[in-house]
Design a protein around this motif. Structure first.
Motif, PDB file in Angstrom:
ATOM      1  N   VAL A  12      48.270  41.760  29.500  1.00  0.00           N
ATOM      2  CA  VAL A  12      47.165  41.088  29.976  1.00  0.00           C
ATOM      3  C   VAL A  12      45.879  42.268  30.273  1.00  0.00           C
ATOM      4  CG1 VAL A  12      46.274  40.225  32.098  1.00  0.00           C
ATOM      5  CG2 VAL A  12      48.388  39.343  31.330  1.00  0.00           C
ATOM      6  N   ASP A  13      44.929  42.311  29.962  1.00  0.00           N
ATOM      7  CA  ASP A  13      43.852  43.047  30.059  1.00  0.00           C
ATOM      8  C   ASP A  13      43.745  43.353  31.708  1.00  0.00           C
ATOM      9  OD1 ASP A  13      41.254  44.213  30.641  1.00  0.00           O
ATOM     10  OD2 ASP A  13      40.180  42.782  28.983  1.00  0.00           O
ATOM     11  N   LYS A  15      40.985  44.340  33.336  1.00  0.00           N
ATOM     12  CA  LYS A  15      39.978  43.949  33.739  1.00  0.00           C
ATOM     13  C   LYS A  15      40.267  42.216  34.273  1.00  0.00           C
ATOM     14  CE  LYS A  15      36.686  47.030  33.102  1.00  0.00           C
ATOM     15  NZ  LYS A  15      36.423  47.841  34.081  1.00  0.00           N
ATOM     16  N   LEU A  16      41.059  41.514  33.423  1.00  0.00           N
ATOM     17  CA  LEU A  16      41.275  40.137  33.751  1.00  0.00           C
ATOM     18  C   LEU A  16      42.076  40.010  34.873  1.00  0.00           C
ATOM     19  CD1 LEU A  16      41.247  37.129  32.891  1.00  0.00           C
ATOM     20  CD2 LEU A  16      43.093  37.685  31.355  1.00  0.00           C
ATOM     21  N   LEU A  17      42.962  40.964  35.097  1.00  0.00           N
ATOM     22  CA  LEU A  17      44.033  41.056  35.927  1.00  0.00           C
ATOM     23  C   LEU A  17      43.417  41.258  37.341  1.00  0.00           C
ATOM     24  CD1 LEU A  17      46.957  40.774  36.895  1.00  0.00           C
ATOM     25  CD2 LEU A  17      47.373  43.399  36.591  1.00  0.00           C
ATOM     26  N   GLU A  18      42.327  42.019  37.404  1.00  0.00           N
ATOM     27  CA  GLU A  18      41.482  42.119  38.571  1.00  0.00           C
ATOM     28  C   GLU A  18      40.691  40.970  38.945  1.00  0.00           C
ATOM     29  OE1 GLU A  18      38.672  45.383  38.117  1.00  0.00           O
ATOM     30  OE2 GLU A  18      40.132  46.734  37.554  1.00  0.00           O
ATOM     31  N   LEU A  19      40.579  40.262  38.123  1.00  0.00           N
ATOM     32  CA  LEU A  19      39.923  38.731  38.409  1.00  0.00           C
ATOM     33  C   LEU A  19      40.702  37.557  38.749  1.00  0.00           C
ATOM     34  CD1 LEU A  19      37.271  38.765  35.401  1.00  0.00           C
ATOM     35  CD2 LEU A  19      36.791  39.589  38.066  1.00  0.00           C
ATOM     36  N   LEU A  20      42.044  37.747  38.349  1.00  0.00           N
ATOM     37  CA  LEU A  20      43.080  36.452  38.757  1.00  0.00           C
ATOM     38  C   LEU A  20      43.384  36.758  40.088  1.00  0.00           C
ATOM     39  CD1 LEU A  20      44.960  36.476  35.095  1.00  0.00           C
ATOM     40  CD2 LEU A  20      43.239  34.860  36.006  1.00  0.00           C
ATOM     41  N   TRP A  31      51.271  42.404  37.041  1.00  0.00           N
ATOM     42  CA  TRP A  31      51.825  42.167  35.781  1.00  0.00           C
ATOM     43  C   TRP A  31      53.073  42.665  35.665  1.00  0.00           C
ATOM     44  CZ3 TRP A  31      51.697  39.490  31.728  1.00  0.00           C
ATOM     45  CH2 TRP A  31      52.237  39.758  30.556  1.00  0.00           C
ATOM     46  N   ILE A  53      47.496  33.990  27.079  1.00  0.00           N
ATOM     47  CA  ILE A  53      46.773  33.222  28.032  1.00  0.00           C
ATOM     48  C   ILE A  53      47.614  33.218  29.217  1.00  0.00           C
ATOM     49  CG2 ILE A  53      45.843  31.121  28.423  1.00  0.00           C
ATOM     50  CD1 ILE A  53      45.578  30.987  24.976  1.00  0.00           C
TER      51      ILE A  53
END
Length: 81
Positions: A12-13, A15-20, A31, A53
């Protein structure tokens, strides 16, 4: 857990982890690279990641026990006051 296409583990990116956030608690997710899951410590749920995803549906999440919960991240150190 492999991502299903070439046998490599999904990632998982950051940056994406910060948003989820956990859809139930709205809290942070961690993660777990060994299982390829996003873990909500508060909800005690692990959301799968398929083909890169995140599947953020509580009905698809796996309930985790206290032993399965990853250790809490170390506290952040603040700078000099």
């Amino acid at each position: 857990m492999a991502d299903g296409r070439d046998g490599r583990k999904a990632a998982v990116d950051p940056k994406l982890l910060e948003l989820l956030a956990c859809p139930l608690t709205k809290g942070p997710l961690t993660w777990d690279p060994e299982r390829g899951e996003l873990v909500s410590r508060v909800a005690k749920l692990a959301y799968p990641v398929r083909d890169g995803i995140p599947i953020m549906l509580p009905s698809e999440a796996r309930t985790i026990s206290a032993e399965d919960v990853l250790p809490a991240p170390p506290p952040r150190l603040s700078g000099p006051s």
